[in-house]
Design an enzyme around this catalytic site. Structure first.
Site, PDB file in Angstrom:
ATOM      1  N   GLU A  46       0.734  -1.035  -0.011  1.00 49.31           N
ATOM      2  CA  GLU A  46       0.153   0.063   0.070  1.00 49.31           C
ATOM      3  C   GLU A  46       0.978   1.455  -0.002  1.00 49.31           C
ATOM      4  O   GLU A  46       2.236   1.204   0.554  1.00 49.31           O
ATOM      5  CB  GLU A  46      -0.756   0.132   1.234  1.00 49.31           C
ATOM      6  CG  GLU A  46      -1.753   1.052   1.168  1.00 49.31           C
ATOM      7  CD  GLU A  46      -2.984   1.070   2.369  1.00 49.31           C
ATOM      8  OE1 GLU A  46      -2.932   0.151   3.085  1.00 49.31           O
ATOM      9  OE2 GLU A  46      -4.088   1.837   2.429  1.00 49.31           O
ATOM     10  N   GLU A 194     -12.732  -2.371   2.041  1.00 52.82           N
ATOM     11  CA  GLU A 194     -13.212  -1.984   3.471  1.00 52.82           C
ATOM     12  C   GLU A 194     -14.312  -0.897   3.130  1.00 52.82           C
ATOM     13  O   GLU A 194     -14.619   0.075   4.006  1.00 52.82           O
ATOM     14  CB  GLU A 194     -12.405  -1.848   4.394  1.00 52.82           C
ATOM     15  CG  GLU A 194     -11.223  -2.568   4.654  1.00 52.82           C
ATOM     16  CD  GLU A 194     -10.568  -2.545   5.915  1.00 52.82           C
ATOM     17  OE1 GLU A 194     -10.557  -1.263   6.487  1.00 52.82           O
ATOM     18  OE2 GLU A 194     -10.110  -3.532   6.261  1.00 52.82           O
ATOM     19  N   GLU A 316      -6.160  -9.347   3.474  1.00 58.42           N
ATOM     20  CA  GLU A 316      -5.547  -8.563   4.634  1.00 58.42           C
ATOM     21  C   GLU A 316      -5.663  -9.419   5.651  1.00 58.42           C
ATOM     22  O   GLU A 316      -6.585  -9.663   6.255  1.00 58.42           O
ATOM     23  CB  GLU A 316      -6.147  -7.001   4.895  1.00 58.42           C
ATOM     24  CG  GLU A 316      -5.663  -6.143   3.908  1.00 58.42           C
ATOM     25  CD  GLU A 316      -6.265  -4.671   4.178  1.00 58.42           C
ATOM     26  OE1 GLU A 316      -5.990  -4.211   5.372  1.00 58.42           O
ATOM     27  OE2 GLU A 316      -6.562  -3.916   3.220  1.00 58.42           O
TER      28      GLU A 316
HETATM   29  O1  AHR Z   1      -3.155  -2.870   5.926  1.00 56.11           O
HETATM   30  C1  AHR Z   1      -3.645  -1.294   6.781  1.00 56.11           C
HETATM   31  C2  AHR Z   1      -4.950  -0.985   6.757  1.00 56.11           C
HETATM   32  O2  AHR Z   1      -5.790  -1.860   7.327  1.00 56.11           O
HETATM   33  C3  AHR Z   1      -5.575  -0.893   5.364  1.00 56.11           C
HETATM   34  O3  AHR Z   1      -5.189   0.206   4.571  1.00 56.11           O
HETATM   35  C4  AHR Z   1      -6.866  -1.208   5.249  1.00 56.11           C
HETATM   36  O4  AHR Z   1      -7.706  -1.573   4.375  1.00 56.11           O
HETATM   37  C5  AHR Z   1      -7.096  -1.926   6.763  1.00 56.11           C
HETATM   38  O5  AHR Z   1      -7.889  -1.466   7.745  1.00 56.11           O
END
Ligand code: AHR
Length: 511
Positions: A46, A194, A316
């Site tokens: 990210e 999310e 994730e």
């Molecule tokens: O991985 C960090 C954050 O965690 C991501 O940006 C989000 O999708 C999640 O809440």
């Protein structure tokens, strides 16, 4: 008898307490039917902290040795892992990302504020072309997370056209103008991230309608075939999965799930390196809870998709501790042997549910949360989690072999769980690999492994352990937790006899 029954009730019918002091694993080597999706060993990158900038991308003019802007040390280490798939550009960042900011000559790209992650200035020097080139260099599938929260349908539709159209279309020509003649292949497309939270705070019904709309215009160009992934639930939100499967289950190829091994979302999440035995056991209990969570989401999916067409994509997962004291890089945390256990246990679980779990992406690849690699300027160190992925990569694409475990239990905060976690697979060459973790921080485990009449000649292995469970690698001491040759397994008549030291993770190869 009492001990056995208690264990059965708590652990389910697969795990029984050992009665003899010797634990037993029965591997049903003749019953393997599901291939372990290699994408379970996927990664996530990210625009957050120093994951991209500094961790992967330093730019062509950096004094840090690089190839076209990608740092060489990190690239080389990542190539070793044979990463199958890489998710990008977020995370929360994805729903504020406007891809057109990140194409064309770098000096002309606009800057934005990365509002999710401390308002740092993002210069967009790492954009679509840089991401797809990275995937080509790593030999992995790209997984794009599309902006549904603050982007338009048109914007997402054009991104797909820019990447995958081979024709004389406006976006394909824009790509050509930016130096890339041939389209890239794009399989995995996340339609939002999310969406119940940072991706737009939507209700599942509202998101379902948006999913219909956005996914309609994400087209398959010139032989490319998108695998569309709906933005799924967090942890225990079964209602989200139920609603999406009911409303749009027939329009998606995958639905995501996020599960972090985290103490809670408010207040301190605990130190990554300063913890005691009870913190460690709590972490193991929380990590293992993912099995129940995955099972419950799968049960809902089975109801709406009995033919197992839609994949559960755990895009994730991993540990989330307090940011490393003194670090100015968001979500930068150290990574100890405890984190290695979270990786080992979780991957064993994903292997087991591979029939439905079609992908998983640990958060995140470099310098963020449970990272494979940490960097600081020109320095780089591999984490214990990196080594787990290296030891487990033999399972990718191999056939999962079902197994039963009879072993001791451990207790944390009234949660009971098995002291041993294991997974086994058979690869295309017929080699059997077993990954084993002895979670007990104090006691070695003697294990007899029954291979159901399979005759083997020899066994070799690798072990990952350290003097203490809180051991970790630093730039100055990078070898505190590194794999070594394991000699504690021997071939016996019924299979194998293995002595696994306390707090050790092992990978065995059988010939
Ligand atoms: O991985 C960090 C954050 O965690 C991501 O940006 C989000 O999708 C999640 O809440």
């Amino acid at each position: 008898m009492k001990k056995i029954l208690l264990s059965v009730l708590l652990m389910g019918s697969m795990t029984l307490s050992a009665q003899t002091g010797v634990s037993k694993i029965t591997i049903h080597a003749d019953q393997g039917k599901n291939v372990i999706n290699k994408e379970i060993y996927g990664q996530f990158a990210e625009h957050l902290g120093t994951c991209i900038y500094g961790g992967i991308w330093v730019g062509e003019n950096s004094p840090i040795p690089n190839t076209k802007g990608y740092r060489n040390d990190v690239l080389n280490a990542l190539k070793e892992l044979q990463i199958p798939v890489l998710r990008w550009p977020g995370g929360c960042f994805a729903d504020e990302y406007h891809w057109m900011d990140g194409i064309g000559p770098r000096e002309k790209r606009s800057t934005i504020s990365n509002n999710n992650w401390g308002g740092v200035i993002e210069d967009n020097s790492f954009g679509t072309n840089e991401f797809f080139n990275l995937c080509e260099m790593l030999g992995c599938e790209p997984y794009l997370s599309g902006n549904v929260g603050s982007g338009t349908v048109e914007e997402l539709a054009k991104w797909i056209e820019y990447i995958t159209s081979a024709g004389n279309s406006p976006m394909a020509n824009l790509r050509r103008q930016n130096g890339r003649e041939k389209p890239w292949k794009l399989k995995y497309l996340g339609v939002g991230n999310e969406s119940w939270g940072c991706g737009g705070n939507m209700t599942p019904d509202y998101y379902s309608d948006l999913y219909r709309r956005y996914s309609t215009y994400c087209r398959d160009y010139d032989g490319n075939r998108l695998f569309k992934i709906a933005s799924g639930a967090s942890d225990y939100d079964y209602h989200w999965t139920e609603t999406l499967m009911k409303n749009v289950g027939d329009r998606m190829q995958g639905i995501s799930l996020h599960y972090y091994t985290v103490k809670g979302w408010n207040g301190s999440k605990g130190s990554a390196t300063k913890f005691d035995k009870s913190d460690y056991l709590w972490t193991m209990g929380k990590c293992l809870e993912i099995e129940d969570v995955v099972k419950k989401h799968i049960a809902i999916m089975d109801k709406y998709d009995p033919k197992n067409r839609v994949g559960l994509m755990v895009d994730e997962w991993g540990t989330w501790w307090d940011q490393e004291p003194g670090s100015h890089s968001a979500l930068y945390q150290q990574n100890s042997l405890r984190d290695a256990f979270v990786a080992a246990l979780t991957l064993n679980i994903f292997n087991k549910y591979t029939e439905r779990v079609k992908m998983a992406n640990i958060a995140q690849i470099v310098n963020v949360l449970q990272a494979m690699i940490l960097t600081d300027g020109p320095k780089m160190v591999l984490t214990p989690t990196y080594y787990v992925f290296d030891m487990y990569k033999v399972h990718m694409g191999a056939t999962n072999l079902p197994l039963d475990i009879q072993c001791d239990s451990l207790v944390s905060n009234n949660k009971k769980f098995a002291a041993i976690s294991a997974s086994a697979s058979k690869d295309a060459k017929g080699l059997i690999h077993i990954t084993l973790a002895n979670v007990d921080p104090d006691k070695e485990q003697k294990i007899d492994i029954d291979l159901a009449n399979l005759k083997i000649k020899s066994v070799s292995g690798t072990i990952l352990t350290a003097k203490t469970i809180d051991a970790y690698n630093t730039f100055d001491n990078p070898k505190a937790v590194v794999p070594e040759a394991f000699t504690g397994a021997k071939v016996i008549k019924s299979g194998l006899s293995v002595t696994v030291p306390a707090k050790a993770i092992i990978s065995l190869e059988l010939m």
